[in-house]
Design a protein around this motif. Structure first.
Motif, PDB file in Angstrom:
ATOM      1  N   UNK A  14       0.903  -1.368   0.183  1.00  0.00           N
ATOM      2  CA  UNK A  14       0.017  -0.197   0.001  1.00  0.00           C
ATOM      3  C   UNK A  14       0.857   1.213   0.249  1.00  0.00           C
ATOM      4  N   UNK A  15       1.943   1.221  -0.587  1.00  0.00           N
ATOM      5  CA  UNK A  15       2.832   2.309  -0.817  1.00  0.00           C
ATOM      6  C   UNK A  15       2.210   3.199  -1.787  1.00  0.00           C
ATOM      7  N   UNK A  48       2.712  14.701  -1.171  1.00  0.00           N
ATOM      8  CA  UNK A  48       4.034  14.048  -1.573  1.00  0.00           C
ATOM      9  C   UNK A  48       5.009  13.497  -0.567  1.00  0.00           C
ATOM     10  N   UNK A  49       4.983  14.172   0.380  1.00  0.00           N
ATOM     11  CA  UNK A  49       6.024  13.615   1.481  1.00  0.00           C
ATOM     12  C   UNK A  49       5.470  12.263   1.844  1.00  0.00           C
ATOM     13  N   UNK A  50       4.259  11.823   1.874  1.00  0.00           N
ATOM     14  CA  UNK A  50       3.977  10.540   2.115  1.00  0.00           C
ATOM     15  C   UNK A  50       4.301   9.442   1.222  1.00  0.00           C
ATOM     16  N   UNK A  51       4.732   9.745  -0.090  1.00  0.00           N
ATOM     17  CA  UNK A  51       5.139   9.035  -1.172  1.00  0.00           C
ATOM     18  C   UNK A  51       6.561   8.650  -0.970  1.00  0.00           C
ATOM     19  N   UNK A  52       7.487   9.500  -0.298  1.00  0.00           N
ATOM     20  CA  UNK A  52       8.750   9.425  -0.452  1.00  0.00           C
ATOM     21  C   UNK A  52       9.477   7.928   0.203  1.00  0.00           C
ATOM     22  N   UNK A  53      10.355   7.581  -0.543  1.00  0.00           N
ATOM     23  CA  UNK A  53      11.003   6.189  -0.069  1.00  0.00           C
ATOM     24  C   UNK A  53      12.573   6.520   0.068  1.00  0.00           C
ATOM     25  N   UNK A  54      12.843   6.097   1.029  1.00  0.00           N
ATOM     26  CA  UNK A  54      14.621   6.158   1.245  1.00  0.00           C
ATOM     27  C   UNK A  54      15.340   4.850   0.622  1.00  0.00           C
ATOM     28  N   UNK A  55      16.078   5.248  -0.341  1.00  0.00           N
ATOM     29  CA  UNK A  55      16.921   4.090  -1.045  1.00  0.00           C
ATOM     30  C   UNK A  55      17.926   3.655  -0.074  1.00  0.00           C
ATOM     31  N   UNK A  56      18.737   2.503  -0.567  1.00  0.00           N
ATOM     32  CA  UNK A  56      19.902   2.112   0.232  1.00  0.00           C
ATOM     33  C   UNK A  56      21.096   3.019   0.173  1.00  0.00           C
ATOM     34  N   UNK A  57      21.027   3.882  -0.770  1.00  0.00           N
ATOM     35  CA  UNK A  57      22.144   4.848  -0.783  1.00  0.00           C
ATOM     36  C   UNK A  57      21.773   6.143  -0.079  1.00  0.00           C
ATOM     37  N   UNK A  69      21.259   9.503   1.370  1.00  0.00           N
ATOM     38  CA  UNK A  69      21.227  10.833   0.812  1.00  0.00           C
ATOM     39  C   UNK A  69      20.306  10.848  -0.570  1.00  0.00           C
ATOM     40  N   UNK A  70      19.937   9.544  -0.901  1.00  0.00           N
ATOM     41  CA  UNK A  70      19.219   9.381  -2.302  1.00  0.00           C
ATOM     42  C   UNK A  70      17.669   8.820  -1.998  1.00  0.00           C
ATOM     43  N   UNK A  71      16.531   9.738  -2.311  1.00  0.00           N
ATOM     44  CA  UNK A  71      15.127   9.345  -1.979  1.00  0.00           C
ATOM     45  C   UNK A  71      14.468   9.378  -3.256  1.00  0.00           C
ATOM     46  N   UNK A  72      13.412   8.763  -2.959  1.00  0.00           N
ATOM     47  CA  UNK A  72      12.619   8.295  -4.472  1.00  0.00           C
ATOM     48  C   UNK A  72      11.212   8.629  -4.277  1.00  0.00           C
ATOM     49  N   UNK A  73      10.503   9.095  -5.018  1.00  0.00           N
ATOM     50  CA  UNK A  73       8.983   9.168  -5.447  1.00  0.00           C
ATOM     51  C   UNK A  73       8.829   7.973  -6.442  1.00  0.00           C
ATOM     52  N   UNK A  74       8.192   6.874  -6.027  1.00  0.00           N
ATOM     53  CA  UNK A  74       7.925   5.821  -6.878  1.00  0.00           C
ATOM     54  C   UNK A  74       6.844   5.958  -7.956  1.00  0.00           C
ATOM     55  N   UNK A  75       7.122   5.119  -9.038  1.00  0.00           N
ATOM     56  CA  UNK A  75       5.807   5.177 -10.038  1.00  0.00           C
ATOM     57  C   UNK A  75       5.413   3.397 -10.195  1.00  0.00           C
ATOM     58  N   UNK A  76       4.229   3.671 -10.892  1.00  0.00           N
ATOM     59  CA  UNK A  76       3.673   2.130 -11.362  1.00  0.00           C
ATOM     60  C   UNK A  76       2.856   2.468 -12.354  1.00  0.00           C
ATOM     61  N   UNK A  77       2.173   1.476 -12.778  1.00  0.00           N
ATOM     62  CA  UNK A  77       1.118   1.172 -13.947  1.00  0.00           C
ATOM     63  C   UNK A  77      -0.054   2.081 -13.515  1.00  0.00           C
ATOM     64  N   UNK A  78      -0.093   2.414 -12.367  1.00  0.00           N
ATOM     65  CA  UNK A  78      -1.323   3.220 -11.921  1.00  0.00           C
ATOM     66  C   UNK A  78      -1.041   4.685 -12.518  1.00  0.00           C
TER      67      UNK A  78
END
Length: 361
Positions: free
Chosen positions: A151-152, A177-186, A188-197
């Motif tokens: 449910x990301x 948008x803050x609620x969609x941010x993911x922290x990557x394994x790197x 200092x590098x974050x991501x707002x992901x995408x999908x087919x939606x």
């Protein structure tokens, strides 16, 4: 938003006299001559009668790059705080990586540039995946299917209009948008992901008020949290790319080392000019070639020379090689600059990152 027709190649449009070209760019003919001598604009060509003419192609590229405005701000730019300085009040620089043609190594470039900026430059970086194929999300180590099961929130949840009108125009998003941010394994590098939606959000977004500014309004809340925000655009010039251009300060254009790919840049130049004419101060920061074969073929060499000739000083002369390893690294969810830092492609992206930072100022 209606964009200019892109069917006519830039090279087929009529030329302008130095006087007319200078008037159109709102500069003096002396400044125009200086720009030509500095390599900022493609050289004027001479007609059979000996008159000098600047091609419409050269003028449109100058307009899309915002060269006139940037030239007037040179002294101011030198006084600005360097990007990424800790404790600086300067907000994030937003860069949209755009090409409506698939296969331009756009996502590979975003992932590896983000890796260099975060790992080696110690900058706070946010990547926004604006492509429903979600390759950038995968390239940074996440599975859209797994994220959906958890449910990301995705970028589509941020762009879908909600029910509360804003005083400045448009509507609030369904989710912050803050609620969609993911922290990557790197670090200092974050991501707002995408999908087919994301493909399901296109029609509702097209029908929304102030639709072009939706992403810009969302990112406005994050500009003080990051040094750089990179937007991986879809292989089209539709509503999502329009949103990216409206949110961006600069545009980077990766171009496959093939002449047919170079010819298709007309549309990108036109769209950036259209957004600028509507009042958004966005410019083409640089154009660089990707998927460059080694050894270099004659057709690839022609493509590199044509790109450099057309875009003059906007061209970034750092070719990115075409290797299976770079594509595999993205599929495995790790930037190549991290997994294989000594690879020649990693070094090329390292040089490209240096040049991007230099141009940003």
């Amino acid at each position: 938003m209606d964009f200019p027709e892109a069917s006519t190649p830039l090279s087929d449009l009529p030329g302008l006299t130095p006087e007319d070209a200078a008037a159109r760019l709102r500069i003096s003919t002396k400044t125009l001559r200086n720009w030509e001598s500095w390599g900022w604009i493609a050289p004027a060509e001479r007609t059979q009668g000996g008159r000098r003419r600047y091609s419409e192609q050269a003028l449109q590229i100058i307009e899309a790059t915002g060269m006139a405005e940037r030239g007037k701000r040179v002294r101011t730019m030198k006084k600005e705080t360097e990007i990424g300085t800790k404790g600086s009040a300067r907000s994030a620089t937003v860069i949209a990586v755009v090409n409506h043609k698939g296969g331009s190594a756009k996502t590979t470039s975003v992932v590896n540039l983000a890796g260099v900026f975060a790992v080696e430059k110690k900058l706070r970086v946010l990547v926004v995946d604006l492509d429903s194929q979600a390759n950038c999300t995968i390239g940074l180590g996440f599975s859209p299917y797994t994220l959906t099961a958890k449910r990301q929130l995705f970028i589509s949840d941020v762009l879908l209009p909600g029910g509360s009108p804003q005083s400045g125009g448009g509507y609030t998003a369904l989710h912050n948008i803050r609620d969609a941010i993911l922290h990557t394994e790197i670090e200092g590098l974050d991501l707002v992901p995408s999908s087919l939606q994301l493909s399901d959000a296109e029609i509702p977004l097209i029908n929304a008020m102030a639709r072009e500014t939706t992403l810009s309004r969302a990112l406005a809340h994050l500009r003080n949290d990051y040094d750089l925000i990179l937007i991986d655009c879809p292989p089209s010039l539709g509503i999502f790319t329009t949103n990216a251009l409206w949110a961006a300060d600069h545009v980077l254009v990766p171009v496959e080392a093939a002449n047919y790919a170079v010819a298709g840049l007309t549309a990108i130049v036109n769209v950036v000019r259209a957004v600028r004419e509507l009042g958004r101060d966005v410019n083409i920061l640089g154009v660089f070639n990707t998927r460059v074969p080694g050894p270099l073929t004659n057709s690839a060499r022609d493509a590199l020379e044509n790109t450099k000739r057309i875009f003059a000083s906007t061209y970034i002369d750092i070719p990115i090689g075409n290797t299976v390893a770079s594509e595999r690294a993205v599929e495995e969810g790790n930037p190549m600059v991290v997994s294989s830092p000594k690879h020649k492609v990693s070094e090329s992206y390292r040089q490209l990152a240096e040049e991007v930072l230099r141009r940003v100022g």
